[in-house]
Write a protein that holds these residues in place. Structure first.
Motif, PDB file in Angstrom:
ATOM      1  N   GLU A   1       0.856  -1.184   0.000  1.00  0.00           N
ATOM      2  CA  GLU A   1       0.000   0.000   0.000  1.00  0.00           C
ATOM      3  C   GLU A   1       0.894   1.237   0.000  1.00  0.00           C
ATOM      4  OE1 GLU A   1      -3.872   1.805   0.155  1.00  0.00           O
ATOM      5  OE2 GLU A   1      -3.247  -0.282  -0.094  1.00  0.00           O
ATOM      6  N   VAL A   2       0.521   2.238  -0.776  1.00  0.00           N
ATOM      7  CA  VAL A   2       1.323   3.461  -0.880  1.00  0.00           C
ATOM      8  C   VAL A   2       0.519   4.631  -0.333  1.00  0.00           C
ATOM      9  CG1 VAL A   2       2.556   5.011  -2.428  1.00  0.00           C
ATOM     10  CG2 VAL A   2       2.526   2.552  -2.900  1.00  0.00           C
ATOM     11  N   LEU A   3       1.102   5.357   0.614  1.00  0.00           N
ATOM     12  CA  LEU A   3       0.462   6.522   1.228  1.00  0.00           C
ATOM     13  C   LEU A   3       1.277   7.773   0.894  1.00  0.00           C
ATOM     14  CD1 LEU A   3      -0.381   5.110   4.788  1.00  0.00           C
ATOM     15  CD2 LEU A   3      -1.804   5.088   2.722  1.00  0.00           C
ATOM     16  N   PHE A   4       0.560   8.870   0.636  1.00  0.00           N
ATOM     17  CA  PHE A   4       1.238  10.102   0.222  1.00  0.00           C
ATOM     18  C   PHE A   4       0.260  11.259   0.322  1.00  0.00           C
ATOM     19  CE2 PHE A   4      -0.802   8.205  -3.410  1.00  0.00           C
ATOM     20  CZ  PHE A   4      -1.431   9.272  -4.023  1.00  0.00           C
ATOM     21  N   GLY A   5       0.779  12.476   0.145  1.00  0.00           N
ATOM     22  CA  GLY A   5      -0.074  13.638  -0.020  1.00  0.00           C
ATOM     23  C   GLY A   5      -0.698  14.178   1.254  1.00  0.00           C
ATOM     24  N   ASP A   6      -0.235  13.772   2.411  1.00  0.00           N
ATOM     25  CA  ASP A   6      -0.776  14.242   3.693  1.00  0.00           C
ATOM     26  C   ASP A   6       0.412  14.507   4.604  1.00  0.00           C
ATOM     27  OD1 ASP A   6      -1.792  14.431   6.319  1.00  0.00           O
ATOM     28  OD2 ASP A   6      -3.497  13.134   5.847  1.00  0.00           O
ATOM     29  N   THR A   7       0.612  15.755   4.984  1.00  0.00           N
ATOM     30  CA  THR A   7       1.821  16.098   5.744  1.00  0.00           C
ATOM     31  C   THR A   7       1.824  15.541   7.158  1.00  0.00           C
ATOM     32  OG1 THR A   7       0.862  18.232   6.418  1.00  0.00           O
ATOM     33  CG2 THR A   7       2.203  18.200   4.402  1.00  0.00           C
ATOM     34  N   ASP A   8       0.672  15.074   7.658  1.00  0.00           N
ATOM     35  CA  ASP A   8       0.671  14.387   8.948  1.00  0.00           C
ATOM     36  C   ASP A   8       1.084  12.931   8.803  1.00  0.00           C
ATOM     37  OD1 ASP A   8      -0.014  16.638  10.311  1.00  0.00           O
ATOM     38  OD2 ASP A   8      -1.881  15.845  11.159  1.00  0.00           O
ATOM     39  N   ILE A   9       0.736  12.313   7.690  1.00  0.00           N
ATOM     40  CA  ILE A   9       1.106  10.915   7.444  1.00  0.00           C
ATOM     41  C   ILE A   9       2.525  10.831   6.896  1.00  0.00           C
ATOM     42  CG2 ILE A   9       0.604   8.899   5.993  1.00  0.00           C
ATOM     43  CD1 ILE A   9      -2.355   9.679   6.177  1.00  0.00           C
ATOM     44  N   SER A  10       2.843  11.724   5.985  1.00  0.00           N
ATOM     45  CA  SER A  10       4.172  11.778   5.380  1.00  0.00           C
ATOM     46  C   SER A  10       4.766  13.160   5.659  1.00  0.00           C
ATOM     47  CB  SER A  10       4.058  11.539   3.869  1.00  0.00           C
ATOM     48  OG  SER A  10       5.295  11.765   3.234  1.00  0.00           O
ATOM     49  N   PRO A  11       5.413  13.338   6.781  1.00  0.00           N
ATOM     50  CA  PRO A  11       5.826  14.684   7.189  1.00  0.00           C
ATOM     51  C   PRO A  11       6.976  15.273   6.387  1.00  0.00           C
ATOM     52  CG  PRO A  11       6.589  13.060   8.769  1.00  0.00           C
ATOM     53  CD  PRO A  11       5.718  12.315   7.809  1.00  0.00           C
ATOM     54  N   ASN A  12       7.759  14.423   5.713  1.00  0.00           N
ATOM     55  CA  ASN A  12       8.939  14.904   5.000  1.00  0.00           C
ATOM     56  C   ASN A  12       8.808  14.665   3.504  1.00  0.00           C
ATOM     57  OD1 ASN A  12      10.507  15.558   7.423  1.00  0.00           O
ATOM     58  ND2 ASN A  12      10.554  13.340   7.739  1.00  0.00           N
ATOM     59  N   GLY A  13       9.178  15.661   2.710  1.00  0.00           N
ATOM     60  CA  GLY A  13       9.163  15.463   1.267  1.00  0.00           C
ATOM     61  C   GLY A  13       9.216  16.763   0.507  1.00  0.00           C
ATOM     62  N   TRP A  14       9.521  16.625  -0.798  1.00  0.00           N
ATOM     63  CA  TRP A  14       9.548  17.778  -1.696  1.00  0.00           C
ATOM     64  C   TRP A  14       8.586  17.617  -2.866  1.00  0.00           C
ATOM     65  CZ3 TRP A  14      11.305  22.473  -0.825  1.00  0.00           C
ATOM     66  CH2 TRP A  14      12.239  22.664   0.211  1.00  0.00           C
ATOM     67  N   ASP A  15       7.707  16.584  -2.790  1.00  0.00           N
ATOM     68  CA  ASP A  15       6.553  16.501  -3.675  1.00  0.00           C
ATOM     69  C   ASP A  15       6.913  16.139  -5.123  1.00  0.00           C
ATOM     70  OD1 ASP A  15       4.844  17.192  -1.469  1.00  0.00           O
ATOM     71  OD2 ASP A  15       5.554  19.242  -1.684  1.00  0.00           O
ATOM     72  N   THR A  16       5.963  16.391  -6.048  1.00  0.00           N
ATOM     73  CA  THR A  16       6.075  15.853  -7.403  1.00  0.00           C
ATOM     74  C   THR A  16       5.951  16.946  -8.451  1.00  0.00           C
ATOM     75  OG1 THR A  16       5.216  13.705  -6.728  1.00  0.00           O
ATOM     76  CG2 THR A  16       5.067  14.234  -9.055  1.00  0.00           C
ATOM     77  N   TYR A  17       6.998  17.071  -9.253  1.00  0.00           N
ATOM     78  CA  TYR A  17       7.090  18.023 -10.366  1.00  0.00           C
ATOM     79  C   TYR A  17       8.433  17.785 -11.015  1.00  0.00           C
ATOM     80  CZ  TYR A  17       9.321  20.087  -6.302  1.00  0.00           C
ATOM     81  OH  TYR A  17      10.067  20.250  -5.160  1.00  0.00           O
ATOM     82  N   GLY A  18       8.663  18.343 -12.187  1.00  0.00           N
ATOM     83  CA  GLY A  18       9.978  18.251 -12.806  1.00  0.00           C
ATOM     84  C   GLY A  18      10.446  16.824 -13.039  1.00  0.00           C
TER      85      GLY A  18
END
Length: 791
Positions: free
Chosen positions: A527-544
């Motif tokens: 299962e893949v979880l993403f897009g919620d800063t409480d669930i996934s607190p660290n990241g630089w997201d999707t672009y480029g």
């Protein structure tokens, strides 16, 4: 049980599709909260006007209206985030969510109305009385640089925001001594992003705790959290940003928008949930635009056509404000005006210019489509100048194949490349000689419908990631690493938590494929979880095109840490030293006795029970990793387009399109092919009909879908996609390059070169984009009338 099935490289069906295809995906506009109010923004009808006063009293009389605010009713902790000051002397006008002094583009926000329903909020916004003092506007980037042009930001006294320069080699000397110099002028028209889902925001305040949850149709929940803290003063620890299902972005949702800060501020003022959903007409003036450049491109070569120098001067229309990465968007292409070719000298100068238009920022490809257009169209011009076939002129100027990082004349360390290989593969798929034969037959017969063949042998940089490079060299304020956690449940299922935030690309599927292979699991057990800063607190997201190139190596490294711990547990249970067990066929197996094994699910259960763990090993089985690459990645390829041009009407039809792309390791060929096809369709539209047009007063003339053409299903030609070659990237251990932007980068010059090729016998050597029937017809008419064949 362990599985020996390998998923990477296989066309695994998208895990996210059942939810989306059955209409069960939850988008921001699907959400509703008890006590929710609706917000509507009052937007300036003028492109340039002083704001002498804002009276909201009539709005407060509208039934259902709860509150109304002018810009002066808010106190902001700071302006909206602009994260890329490309030069030390860049002029950046602070952009507040509502303006109080001047409206600087049509659609600029000047007030906000809040009501019990969306309709009431819109009705209230219509009666807000704003006293405007209209001013002359400037929308054309060249006019904006002229003496006496209207000044967008009075304090600067100029519309020029910055000039960025890059020089390698003795440019002036090379051009002075070159026997052949080709000079071309190109215009990249402005475009309006049209994501299938307009932007939407919902904010829920918690008065007791001071926490706020924001749902936003954004590509960048992690960046948005920090940006909102800077603008509103609400600490990041009290901000939760959620990007639910997002219906397309293409860069238009890689942004920190005024409405997001407004919704937070209004929710804080009123203590009630606030919702805002963009109308399609708002999208045309309030969502950032793309492209809009004027390019002066020069190539210096010898008599045979071998290139020795490149020189480009670019005027980039920034619109009325510098949005989050706007100054750097053209700079991303600034290293690629040499494309995949060799040379001795290189110079690019990019000037960012303010105008009274909607701000411009990243749009699919972000600077790379612009530079690719310049070099690929100039390559055809060089071929005409020296009398060579366009294929030959490319072959003789390609960088030789390489498998280790190699510096280009544009200054980039390119990870790997084999440019002739993709061209050879594309030519084989295209049946080039047969089409040239048919083209000549039509020319000989003076056929009304002429055939043209266009090439684009592109190189791009993507996989936005190396923090030291983008910070120290490119002066970007943020980072580029990516984070991931892999957590094994005691029942054998696995959760992958990623800081990348896919929004339609198929990221959930490829992330699960990588994790499944790393842990010996079935892809459906991940299962893949993403897009919620409480669930996934660290990241630089999707672009480029960074989701695969930066996101998946982080997942692979997190999974490797899971295996490291699992190895200790497996060896302990088998009562052997760790070096006596090996990871093979999806399990830890005893050397010499491979049937004696422990799987990841078995070790996860043992770690959960913790009855018999090795000394020093803690309960639970999970691993986290941060991946910060040392370099960007560099996809490349060859696109060939055949068009048929009706010389009486100017109509252009795409007959055949072949795209061969080298993206390194292909994680999922079905998804990669879909990305290429979608990108090519977008690029064909850019080449032939998409265009945002302003009148002299700054009114957006193409402000609806009735006046702005976007591609529909009947407009999509057959597109043959091939990925027969692979030069793995040296930037990451998986060898991945990006694919999300390749089609849009490569296709416009291929199409435009094909149109010019069809009309060259008529004397037409240049077509301004988009090559609409009227432009093509006028170019033919002018060529026949001896006016140079340009339109």
């Amino acid at each position: 049980m362990a599985t020996t099935e390998k998923y990477v490289g296989q066309p695994v069906l998208r895990k996210e599709d059942p939810e989306l295809l059955t209409g069960r995906g939850r988008y921001t506009d699907d959400l509703s909260l008890t006590g929710m109010l609706w917000m509507s923004v009052v937007r300036s009808p003028f492109a340039h006007a002083r704001i002498k006063g804002v009276d909201v009293s009539k709005a407060l009389e509208v039934p259902g209206v709860v509150a109304a605010f002018a810009g002066s009713d808010f106190e902001w902790a700071g302006p909206l985030l602009m994260a890329w000051p490309v030069t030390d002397d860049l002029k950046n006008a602070p952009h507040m969510p509502l303006n109080t002094d001047k409206a600087r583009y049509q659609g600029d926000g000047v007030a906000v109305v809040v009501a019990e329903s969306r309709g009431a909020a819109m009705d209230g916004a219509e009666v807000v009385d704003v006293d405007y003092d209209p001013l002359p506007a400037v929308t054309d980037v060249e006019v904006a640089t002229e003496h006496g042009a209207p000044i967008v930001h009075d304090d600067f006294g100029t519309n020029e925001s910055y000039t960025w320069n890059l020089t390698n080699g003795k440019v002036d000397e090379v051009f002075a001594n070159a026997p052949v110099v080709v000079r071309e002028r190109y215009r990249i028209q402005r475009q309006v992003p049209n994501a299938i889902e307009p932007r939407a925001i919902l904010v829920e305040p918690n008065a007791a705790s001071g926490h706020f949850t924001m749902w936003s149709s954004t590509q960048i929940p992690h960046v948005l959290r920090t940006a909102m803290a800077l603008a509103t003063g609400i600490p990041e620890s009290k901000l939760r940003i959620v990007a639910p299902r997002v219906g397309g972005g293409f860069g238009s949702k890689l942004q920190v928008y005024p409405e997001e800060a407004l919704a937070l501020a209004v929710a804080k003022k009123l203590g009630r949930p606030i919702k805002w959903v963009e109308t399609r007409s708002e999208n045309y003036v309030a969502t950032h635009h793309g492209r809009d450049q004027v390019q002066e491109m020069e190539i210096a070569a010898d008599e045979d056509g071998r290139i020795v120098g490149y020189r480009a001067n670019i005027l980039a229309n920034m619109g009325a404000y510098l949005r989050i990465i706007a100054p750097g968007t053209p700079v991303l292409g600034g290293f690629l005006y040499c494309g995949a070719y060799t040379g001795e000298a290189y110079h690019v100068s990019i000037t960012g210019v303010y105008t009274n238009t909607t701000p411009v920022d990243a749009y699919r490809g972000a600077g790379r489509p612009e530079s690719t257009q310049a070099i690929e169209r100039a390559m055809d011009a060089l071929a005409r100048r020296v009398g060579k076939d366009v294929v030959e002129i490319r072959r003789m100027n390609f960088m030789p194949p390489f498998t280790e990082a190699t510096q280009s004349i544009g200054g980039l360390m390119i990870d790997s490349g084999n440019y002739p290989a993709t061209l050879d593969a594309a030519l084989e798929m295209f049946d080039y000689e047969q089409l040239r034969t048919e083209q000549q037959a039509r020319r000989d017969a003076n056929d009304v419908r002429q055939i043209g063949i266009g090439f684009s042998t592109y190189l791009e940089n993507c996989g936005w990631g190396p923090s030291k490079v983008i910070g120290n060299v490119l002066q970007y304020a943020g980072g580029g690493w990516e984070a991931a956690t892999v957590r094994c449940h005691p029942t054998g299922k696995v959760v992958v938590i990623t800081g990348a935030t896919p929004h339609g690309q198929g990221g959930e599927t490829v992330y699960a494929q990588v994790a499944a292979d790393e842990l010996g699991l079935k892809v459906e057990d991940v299962e893949v979880l993403f897009g919620d800063t409480d669930i996934s607190p660290n990241g630089w997201d999707t672009y480029g095109s960074r989701g695969a190139a930066v996101g998946t190596p982080a997942i692979a490294q997190a999974a490797a840490r899971v295996r490291e711990k699992a190895r200790k547990i497996a060896a302990h249970e088998l009562e052997v030293p760790e070096n006596e067990v090996e990871w093979k066929d999806g399990a830890f197996r005893l050397r010499g006795a491979p049937d004696v094994a422990r799987t990841i699910p078995e070790t996860a259960f043992a770690a959960w029970r913790a009855h018999n763990l090795p000394s020093g090993v803690e309960p639970g089985l999970e691993g986290s990793a941060f991946f910060d690459p040392e370099n960007l990645v560099f996809p490349f390829g060859a696109h060939i387009c055949a068009v048929e041009v009706d010389t009486e009407t100017g109509t252009v039809d795409v007959l055949k399109y072949v795209a061969v792309d080298d993206i390194g390791t292909v994680l999922n060929p079905m998804l990669a092919e879909g990305q290429v096809i979608g990108g090519v369709v977008q690029g064909i539209a850019e080449a032939l009909y998409e265009e945002a047009v302003y009148d002299d007063d700054g009114n957006l003339v193409s402000s609806t879908m009735t006046t702005y053409a976007i591609p529909g299903a009947p407009d999509v030609p057959s597109i043959d996609v091939g990925m027969p070659t692979s030069t793995p990237s040296t930037t990451n251990e998986l060898g991945i390059k990006g694919v999300g932007e390749t089609g849009t980068i490569a296709s416009p010059p291929a199409v435009l070169n094909a149109v010019v090729d069809a009309l060259t016998p008529l004397g037409v050597t240049q077509i301004e984009r988009p090559a609409t029937p009227e432009r093509v017809w006028r170019a033919i008419r002018d060529a026949r009338g001896g006016k140079g064949g340009q339109a």
